[in-house]
Design a protein around this motif. Structure first.
Motif, PDB file in Angstrom:
ATOM      1  N   TRP A   2       0.812  -1.216   0.000  1.00 15.48           N
ATOM      2  CA  TRP A   2       0.000   0.000   0.000  1.00 15.48           C
ATOM      3  C   TRP A   2       0.846   1.266   0.000  1.00 15.48           C
ATOM      4  CZ3 TRP A   2      -5.005   0.230  -1.047  1.00 15.48           C
ATOM      5  CH2 TRP A   2      -5.740  -0.946  -0.954  1.00 15.48           C
ATOM      6  N   CYS A   3       2.101   1.169   0.440  1.00 17.85           N
ATOM      7  CA  CYS A   3       2.957   2.367   0.448  1.00 17.85           C
ATOM      8  C   CYS A   3       3.188   2.879  -0.975  1.00 17.85           C
ATOM      9  CB  CYS A   3       4.275   2.099   1.164  1.00 17.85           C
ATOM     10  SG  CYS A   3       5.374   0.978   0.314  1.00 17.85           S
ATOM     11  N   LEU A   4       3.081   2.007  -1.967  1.00  9.76           N
ATOM     12  CA  LEU A   4       3.243   2.421  -3.359  1.00  9.76           C
ATOM     13  C   LEU A   4       2.142   3.378  -3.811  1.00  9.76           C
ATOM     14  CD1 LEU A   4       4.243  -1.017  -4.894  1.00  9.76           C
ATOM     15  CD2 LEU A   4       5.752   0.910  -4.383  1.00  9.76           C
ATOM     16  N   ALA A   5       1.019   3.347  -3.107  1.00 10.34           N
ATOM     17  CA  ALA A   5      -0.099   4.235  -3.425  1.00 10.34           C
ATOM     18  C   ALA A   5      -0.136   5.456  -2.497  1.00 10.34           C
ATOM     19  CB  ALA A   5      -1.410   3.471  -3.328  1.00 10.34           C
ATOM     20  N   GLY A   6       0.912   5.633  -1.698  1.00 14.33           N
ATOM     21  CA  GLY A   6       0.963   6.783  -0.810  1.00 14.33           C
ATOM     22  C   GLY A   6       0.332   6.575   0.547  1.00 14.33           C
ATOM     23  N   VAL A   7      -0.031   5.351   0.847  1.00 19.03           N
ATOM     24  CA  VAL A   7      -0.634   5.025   2.139  1.00 19.03           C
ATOM     25  C   VAL A   7       0.472   4.913   3.189  1.00 19.03           C
ATOM     26  CG1 VAL A   7      -1.932   3.244   3.390  1.00 19.03           C
ATOM     27  CG2 VAL A   7      -2.572   3.853   1.047  1.00 19.03           C
ATOM     28  N   VAL A   8       0.205   5.428   4.384  1.00 21.13           N
ATOM     29  CA  VAL A   8       1.134   5.270   5.506  1.00 21.13           C
ATOM     30  C   VAL A   8       0.944   3.866   6.052  1.00 21.13           C
ATOM     31  CG1 VAL A   8       1.747   6.055   7.819  1.00 21.13           C
ATOM     32  CG2 VAL A   8       1.040   7.718   6.078  1.00 21.13           C
ATOM     33  N   VAL A   9       1.999   3.067   6.027  1.00 23.22           N
ATOM     34  CA  VAL A   9       1.915   1.667   6.443  1.00 23.22           C
ATOM     35  C   VAL A   9       2.447   1.522   7.861  1.00 23.22           C
ATOM     36  CG1 VAL A   9       2.793  -0.661   6.003  1.00 23.22           C
ATOM     37  CG2 VAL A   9       2.043   0.779   4.102  1.00 23.22           C
ATOM     38  N   LEU A  10       1.617   0.953   8.733  1.00 21.50           N
ATOM     39  CA  LEU A  10       2.013   0.659  10.105  1.00 21.50           C
ATOM     40  C   LEU A  10       1.963  -0.857  10.275  1.00 21.50           C
ATOM     41  CD1 LEU A  10      -0.063   3.406  11.952  1.00 21.50           C
ATOM     42  CD2 LEU A  10       2.320   3.520  11.197  1.00 21.50           C
ATOM     43  N   ALA A  11       3.110  -1.491  10.092  1.00 19.88           N
ATOM     44  CA  ALA A  11       3.175  -2.949  10.215  1.00 19.88           C
ATOM     45  C   ALA A  11       2.975  -3.331  11.669  1.00 19.88           C
ATOM     46  CB  ALA A  11       4.512  -3.461   9.701  1.00 19.88           C
ATOM     47  N   ALA A  12       2.080  -4.281  11.904  1.00 24.16           N
ATOM     48  CA  ALA A  12       1.773  -4.739  13.257  1.00 24.16           C
ATOM     49  C   ALA A  12       1.578  -6.246  13.205  1.00 24.16           C
ATOM     50  CB  ALA A  12       0.516  -4.041  13.765  1.00 24.16           C
ATOM     51  N   GLU A  13       2.530  -6.955  13.751  1.00 26.66           N
ATOM     52  CA  GLU A  13       2.522  -8.417  13.651  1.00 26.66           C
ATOM     53  C   GLU A  13       1.731  -9.115  14.751  1.00 26.66           C
ATOM     54  OE1 GLU A  13       3.637  -9.864  10.962  1.00 26.66           O
ATOM     55  OE2 GLU A  13       4.474  -8.009  10.167  1.00 26.66           O
ATOM     56  N   ASP A  14       1.351  -8.397  15.805  1.00 32.03           N
ATOM     57  CA  ASP A  14       0.571  -9.025  16.875  1.00 32.03           C
ATOM     58  C   ASP A  14      -0.482  -8.043  17.391  1.00 32.03           C
ATOM     59  OD1 ASP A  14       1.838  -7.268  18.731  1.00 32.03           O
ATOM     60  OD2 ASP A  14       3.467  -8.693  19.020  1.00 32.03           O
ATOM     61  N   ALA A  15      -1.360  -8.537  18.254  1.00 35.25           N
ATOM     62  CA  ALA A  15      -2.477  -7.722  18.743  1.00 35.25           C
ATOM     63  C   ALA A  15      -2.000  -6.479  19.481  1.00 35.25           C
ATOM     64  CB  ALA A  15      -3.376  -8.569  19.642  1.00 35.25           C
ATOM     65  N   ALA A  16      -0.941  -6.595  20.260  1.00 26.20           N
ATOM     66  CA  ALA A  16      -0.435  -5.440  21.009  1.00 26.20           C
ATOM     67  C   ALA A  16       0.061  -4.352  20.062  1.00 26.20           C
ATOM     68  CB  ALA A  16       0.678  -5.881  21.959  1.00 26.20           C
ATOM     69  N   ALA A  17       0.733  -4.734  18.994  1.00 23.82           N
ATOM     70  CA  ALA A  17       1.224  -3.763  18.017  1.00 23.82           C
ATOM     71  C   ALA A  17       0.061  -3.098  17.281  1.00 23.82           C
ATOM     72  CB  ALA A  17       2.175  -4.431  17.032  1.00 23.82           C
ATOM     73  N   VAL A  18      -0.975  -3.857  16.982  1.00 26.16           N
ATOM     74  CA  VAL A  18      -2.167  -3.288  16.337  1.00 26.16           C
ATOM     75  C   VAL A  18      -2.793  -2.250  17.269  1.00 26.16           C
ATOM     76  CG1 VAL A  18      -4.513  -3.771  15.535  1.00 26.16           C
ATOM     77  CG2 VAL A  18      -2.638  -5.301  14.902  1.00 26.16           C
ATOM     78  N   GLN A  19      -2.943  -2.592  18.541  1.00 19.42           N
ATOM     79  CA  GLN A  19      -3.523  -1.671  19.527  1.00 19.42           C
ATOM     80  C   GLN A  19      -2.720  -0.377  19.606  1.00 19.42           C
ATOM     81  OE1 GLN A  19      -6.227  -1.774  21.455  1.00 19.42           O
ATOM     82  NE2 GLN A  19      -6.915  -3.807  20.870  1.00 19.42           N
ATOM     83  N   ARG A  20      -1.392  -0.493  19.684  1.00 20.28           N
ATOM     84  CA  ARG A  20      -0.537   0.692  19.757  1.00 20.28           C
ATOM     85  C   ARG A  20      -0.689   1.564  18.517  1.00 20.28           C
ATOM     86  NH1 ARG A  20       3.005  -2.970  21.764  1.00 20.28           N
ATOM     87  NH2 ARG A  20       4.130  -3.164  19.794  1.00 20.28           N
ATOM     88  N   SER A  21      -0.692   0.927  17.352  1.00 17.84           N
ATOM     89  CA  SER A  21      -0.841   1.681  16.099  1.00 17.84           C
ATOM     90  C   SER A  21      -2.169   2.421  16.065  1.00 17.84           C
ATOM     91  CB  SER A  21      -0.728   0.740  14.898  1.00 17.84           C
ATOM     92  OG  SER A  21       0.559   0.198  14.814  1.00 17.84           O
ATOM     93  N   TRP A  22      -3.240   1.759  16.464  1.00 16.74           N
ATOM     94  CA  TRP A  22      -4.575   2.358  16.466  1.00 16.74           C
ATOM     95  C   TRP A  22      -4.637   3.545  17.423  1.00 16.74           C
ATOM     96  CZ3 TRP A  22      -8.749   2.200  13.520  1.00 16.74           C
ATOM     97  CH2 TRP A  22      -9.942   2.702  14.021  1.00 16.74           C
ATOM     98  N   GLU A  23      -4.090   3.376  18.611  1.00 19.44           N
ATOM     99  CA  GLU A  23      -4.138   4.429  19.624  1.00 19.44           C
ATOM    100  C   GLU A  23      -3.302   5.645  19.238  1.00 19.44           C
ATOM    101  OE1 GLU A  23      -2.967   2.339  23.145  1.00 19.44           O
ATOM    102  OE2 GLU A  23      -4.829   1.189  23.186  1.00 19.44           O
ATOM    103  N   GLU A  24      -2.291   5.455  18.398  1.00 18.47           N
ATOM    104  CA  GLU A  24      -1.415   6.551  18.000  1.00 18.47           C
ATOM    105  C   GLU A  24      -1.884   7.293  16.746  1.00 18.47           C
ATOM    106  OE1 GLU A  24       2.463   4.787  17.788  1.00 18.47           O
ATOM    107  OE2 GLU A  24       2.534   4.448  19.956  1.00 18.47           O
ATOM    108  N   LEU A  25      -3.020   6.893  16.169  1.00 17.83           N
ATOM    109  CA  LEU A  25      -3.536   7.599  15.000  1.00 17.83           C
ATOM    110  C   LEU A  25      -3.886   9.026  15.384  1.00 17.83           C
ATOM    111  CD1 LEU A  25      -5.921   4.929  13.444  1.00 17.83           C
ATOM    112  CD2 LEU A  25      -3.613   5.533  12.691  1.00 17.83           C
ATOM    113  N   ASP A  26      -3.535   9.984  14.527  1.00 18.25           N
ATOM    114  CA  ASP A  26      -3.871  11.369  14.840  1.00 18.25           C
ATOM    115  C   ASP A  26      -5.159  11.793  14.144  1.00 18.25           C
ATOM    116  OD1 ASP A  26      -3.277  12.213  12.203  1.00 18.25           O
ATOM    117  OD2 ASP A  26      -1.184  12.564  12.719  1.00 18.25           O
ATOM    118  N   ASP A  27      -5.581  12.994  14.417  1.00 16.36           N
ATOM    119  CA  ASP A  27      -6.849  13.502  13.876  1.00 16.36           C
ATOM    120  C   ASP A  27      -6.844  13.688  12.373  1.00 16.36           C
ATOM    121  OD1 ASP A  27      -7.924  13.540  16.416  1.00 16.36           O
ATOM    122  OD2 ASP A  27      -7.383  15.635  16.769  1.00 16.36           O
TER     123      ASP A  27
END
Length: 76
Positions: free
Chosen positions: A19-44
């Motif tokens: 998805w980075c090829l289309a200009g999307v910011v990619v947040l790789a998250a290999e486990d549930a804890a990483a997904v949670q952290r990525s979600w919580e750090e999303l800005d407005d």
């Protein structure tokens, strides 16, 4: 012209890295804890979040009733 917002992809690296090829910011998250952290750090400024099925499972009820950002789930 006005800015619409950022598009972010969260999930397993192999599923989201292209998805980075289309200009999307990619947040790789290999486990549930990483997904949670990525979600919580999303800005407005994030308008759309692309999630893998595994990432959706990790977020569970956090997605219920949420109007923004728009959430898109990749097929299995």
């Amino acid at each position: 012209m006005t800015a619409v917002g950022t598009v972010v992809a969260i999930g397993e690296r192999l599923r989201v890295q292209g998805w980075c090829l289309a200009g999307v910011v990619v947040l790789a998250a290999e486990d549930a804890a990483a997904v949670q952290r990525s979600w919580e750090e999303l800005d407005d400024g994030v308008a759309v979040v692309i999630l893998t099925p595994t990432a959706v499972e990790a977020l569970g009820e956090q997605l219920d009733g949420r109007a923004s950002p728009l959430v898109v789930v990749l097929p299995p």
